[in-house]
Design an enzyme around this catalytic site. Structure first.
Site, mmCIF file in Angstrom:
data_model
loop_
_atom_site.group_PDB
_atom_site.id
_atom_site.type_symbol
_atom_site.label_atom_id
_atom_site.label_comp_id
_atom_site.label_asym_id
_atom_site.label_seq_id
_atom_site.Cartn_x
_atom_site.Cartn_y
_atom_site.Cartn_z
ATOM 1 N N ASP A 189 0.855 -1.183 0.000
ATOM 2 C CA ASP A 189 0.000 0.000 0.000
ATOM 3 C C ASP A 189 0.892 1.235 0.000
ATOM 4 O OD1 ASP A 189 -2.248 1.634 0.153
ATOM 5 O OD2 ASP A 189 -2.606 1.271 2.285
ATOM 6 N N HIS A 190 0.322 2.343 -0.421
ATOM 7 C CA HIS A 190 1.032 3.629 -0.395
ATOM 8 C C HIS A 190 0.704 4.362 0.898
ATOM 9 C CE1 HIS A 190 1.132 3.532 -5.060
ATOM 10 N NE2 HIS A 190 2.308 3.174 -4.582
ATOM 11 N N PHE A 233 -5.184 4.427 0.474
ATOM 12 C CA PHE A 233 -6.198 3.438 0.075
ATOM 13 C C PHE A 233 -5.837 2.717 -1.227
ATOM 14 C CE2 PHE A 233 -8.696 7.400 1.483
ATOM 15 C CZ PHE A 233 -8.454 7.167 2.827
ATOM 16 N N HIS A 234 -4.597 2.194 -1.301
ATOM 17 C CA HIS A 234 -4.153 1.500 -2.512
ATOM 18 C C HIS A 234 -3.704 0.063 -2.213
ATOM 19 C CE1 HIS A 234 -2.981 5.657 -4.431
ATOM 20 N NE2 HIS A 234 -4.287 5.460 -4.375
ATOM 21 N N PRO A 235 -4.508 -0.768 -1.547
ATOM 22 C CA PRO A 235 -4.049 -2.124 -1.266
ATOM 23 C C PRO A 235 -3.980 -2.976 -2.529
ATOM 24 C CG PRO A 235 -6.351 -1.889 -0.627
ATOM 25 C CD PRO A 235 -5.864 -0.521 -1.012
#
Length: 538
Positions: free
Chosen positions: A296-297, A472-474
Site C-alpha cells: 500500500d502507499h 487506500f491503494h491495497p
C-alpha cells in the site's frame, strides 16, 4: 440450499472497478451468459456522483465496508480506517478519481519477473482501449472507451504557487502524467464527465445491463466457492437471509479486490493451511501466498498554514461562499464541488541516487485532521508525500469462517529500513518545497508534523509514524508469478495455480505496486484479464 435460476458460463464476484469491466467484456458476446454478484447496492445516492461526495461516502456504512487495520508498530501503535467501496462501481465510486497509470518501469519490472505480456508496451494498448480521453486519440491515449478522463474543472492560486515552487526545486512541469514517465509537476487528470464522477459502473456496467445474457445480483454476500474434483464450479452467497448457490459451466472470476477476494478464498479453504486450521476451516488447497504480499502507499500528511491567499478552509465556513459554490456547480458543473481529494501532483525522487521518481505529492488547498472531520478554521494546505515503491509487506486474513466478520488487515507499514529512510527523506523534501521563493509571500508555517520535529532520521521516521496514513491503494495479496514461486497465486494469464476454473482479476494480482494511484491499473488488468478468458475459451 436454494439454487439461483439460470444457466451461466461465467460468474463474476464483485461489481467494482474490475468486475464491471470484466462483465462488460465477457457479455459482449451474446453466447456468453454472465452473472455478476455485488455485495453493495445501487449508486443511487447523490454523493456517489458529485465529486466532492467522497467526503461523505468514505466512512459511511452505506458506501464503505468500514474496515480498520490492526494496530501498526510502524505507525506508533495506531490503527487506520481502511475504506473499500460497497456499491456497484466499488472503490471507483468513492475514490479520488485520479487517472494515473504509474510508470513504464513498473510494468517492465513485471515482465522481468517472467510475467509475459505485462510489460509497458503490452499494457499500453489496454489502457488506450479503455479510455475516452479529453486529449483525444494519440500514441498514449484513446477515445470511445468507457473510462472518461477529463481535465479538472477548477484551479487554485495557492496550488499554482506550489507548482511554481516545485519548478524552482528543479522539477519539470508536465502536462500529462500518463506517458510512461510521470516525474514532474502538474494537475491530475480525473475520472469525471462534465463535473460528475465517472465510476466503473457508470462507464462499463450500467450501459450494458439491458443485455439479456448479463444478470446483476446486488446486496449479496459471497460466502465461498464451490470446488468439486479440483475445479471451481460455482459460488454460495447470502441473499435475503438465505443461502443461495449459483454454478458456472466456464469459469468463476474473483474481482472483489485485494481484501474481498482474499476473504472469499480463505472462507473457501484456499490459502495458508496454518492460518485456516485454527479457525476450523478445512483446507481445500494450501496456497501460502493467498493473503500475503499486501502493499500500500503510505503518505505523510504534512499541513502548512498560509496567509494572504484563499484556501477551501475559510470558504467552507462562509455561508455566502458555500452558496456560491453550490450555484457554480448547479449551473456550470464547476468549482470546488468538482474537486478530487487531490488536485496538484508532484512526482520526484526522495534522494538524488534514485533511478526514477519514488515519491508522489498530493497537494490540496485544504486541511483537516482526518477524512470525515470538519476542515480546520484557519487557512492551510495539505502537502502529502507518499513512497511509491514501498518494500514493506503485510497480510490480509479472515478472522473466522463467518462471511459478515471483517478481516484482519495488517499492512506492516514502515517495517523496513528503506521505507523509514524514504519517509524521513520525503518530509525533508516537503520542507524544502515549502521554503521556495514562490511560496514566501504566503508565509507557510508547518502545522504538521510541526517545527519541533528535528531533521535527523530518527525524529523524522517517528514523525512519519505519527502523521502517516493510507491513500487506500491495497494490492498484491494474490500476486501473479511463475509456478516455481511458492508465494505466487495466479499465473500470467490470471489463472489460479492449482485450481481449475478460477481466475482472480483485480488489484490483488499485482506482484509489485504501481508508482501512483492504483485504480487505473486495476481497470487495465480487468481489460486484459477478460481478453485472456475469451482467448482461452476459443
Amino acid at each position: 440450499m436454494k439454487r439461483l435460476e439460470g444457466d451461466f458460463d461465467y460468474i463474476v464476484v464483485g461489481a467494482g472497478t474490475a468486475g464491471c469491466i470484466v462483465a462488460n467484456r465477457l457479455s459482449a458476446n451474446s453466447a456468453n451468459r454472465v452473472l455478476i454478484l455485488e455485495a453493495g447496492g445501487n449508486d443511487n445516492w447523490i454523493w456517489f456522483h458529485i465529486p466532492v461526495g467522497y467526503l461523505f461516502a468514505i466512512g459511511n456504512p452505506r458506501s464503505d465496508w468500514m474496515f480498520k487495520t490492526e494496530p501498526e508498530a510502524g505507525l506508533n501503535g495506531r490503527s487506520l480506517a481502511y475504506p473499500r467501496g460497497k456499491v456497484i462501481g466499488g472503490s471507483s465510486a468513492i475514490n479520488a478519481m485520479i487517472s494515473m497509470r504509474g510508470q513504464a518501469a513498473d510494468y517492465d519490472h513485471w515482465r522481468q519477473l517472467g510475467l509475459t505480456g505485462w510489460g509497458w508496451n503490452d499494457v499500453l494498448p489496454a489502457f488506450r482501449r479503455l479510455e475516452d480521453h479529453f486529449l483525444g486519440d494519440s500514441e498514449y491515449h484513446g477515445t470511445g472507451g468507457g473510462w472518461r478522463i477529463e481535465a479538472p474543472r477548477l484551479s487554485w492560486a495557492v496550488l499554482d504557487a506550489v507548482g511554481e515552487a516545485a519548478e524552482e526545486m528543479g522539477i519539470r512541469k508536465i502536462p500529462d502524467f500518463n506517458t510512461g514517465d510521470n516525474e514532474g509537476v502538474g494537475y491530475f487528470h480525473v475520472n469525471q464527465k462534465r463535473g460528475r464522477r465517472w465510476s466503473s459502473a457508470r462507464g462499463f456496467l450500467k450501459p450494458v445491463l439491458n443485455r439479456p445474457n448479463l444478470r446483476l445480483e446486488k446486496d449479496v454476500l459471497v460466502d465461498r466457492l464451490i470446488v468439486e474434483n479440483g475445479r471451481a464450479v460455482g459460488v454460495r452467497f447470502m441473499q435475503g437471509g438465505e443461502m443461495v448457490e449459483a454454478r458456472a459451466k466456464g469459469e468463476v472470476i474473483l474481482c472483489a479486490g485485494a481484501i474481498g477476494s482474499i476473504q472469499v478464498l480463505h472462507r473457501s479453504g484456499i490459502g495458508p493451511a496454518d492460518w485456516l486450521a485454527p479457525l476450523g476451516i478445512e483446507t481445500v488447497l494450501d496456497r501460502q501466498g493467498v493473503g500475503r504480499n499486501l502493499q500500500d502507499h503510505l503518505q505523510q500528511r504534512a499541513i502548512y498554514k498560509v496567509e494572504g491567499i484563499r484556501t477551501l478552509n475559510e470558504t467552507y465556513y462562509s455561508l455566502v461562499r458555500r452558496g456560491l459554490m453550490g450555484l457554480d456547480y448547479a449551473f456550470r458543473r464547476r468549482g470546488p464541488l468538482t474537486m478530487a481529494p487531490s488536485q496538484l501532483g508532484i512526482f520526484t525522487r526522495s534522494d538524488p541516487h534514485r533511478e526514477r521518481a519514488n515519491i508522489q505529492f498530493h497537494v490540496q488547498p485544504l486541511s483537516l485532521d482526518k477524512f470525515g472531520d470538519p476542515l480546520h478554521r484557519f487557512p492551510a494546505i495539505t502537502v502529502s508525500a507518499c513512497n511509491l515503491q514501498p518494500t514493506s509487506r503485510g497480510t490480509v486474513r479472515v478472522r473466522s469462517a463467518q462471511a459478515d466478520q471483517a478481516p484482519s488487515i495488517a499492512p506492516n507499514y514502515l517495517s523496513t529500513v528503506e521505507d523509514r529512510q524514504v519517509a524521513a527523506d520525503a518530509i525533508r523534501t516537503t520542507r524544502r518545497l515549502m521554503q521556495q521563493p514562490a511560496l514566501a509571500p504566503y508565509h507557510p508555517s508547518e502545522f504538521l508534523p510541526g517545527p519541533s520535529v528535528g531533521d535527523d532520521d530518527a525524529s523524522l521516521a517517528k514523525a512519519a509514524g505519527d502523521i502517516g496514513t493510507t491513500i487506500f491503494h491495497p494490492v498484491g495479496t494474490a500476486k501473479m508469478g511463475k509456478t516455481s514461486d511458492p508465494t505466487a497465486v495466479v499465473d500470467e494469464r490470471l489463472r489460479f495455480l492449482g485450481l481449475a476454473g478460477l481466475r482472480v482479476i483485480d488489484a490483488s494480482v499485482m506482484p509489485t505496486i504501481t508508482s501512483g494511484n492504483t485504480n487505473t491499473p486495476t481497470a487495465m488488468i480487468a481489460d486484459k484479464g477478460a481478453a485472456m478468458i475469451l482467448e482461452d475459451a476459443r
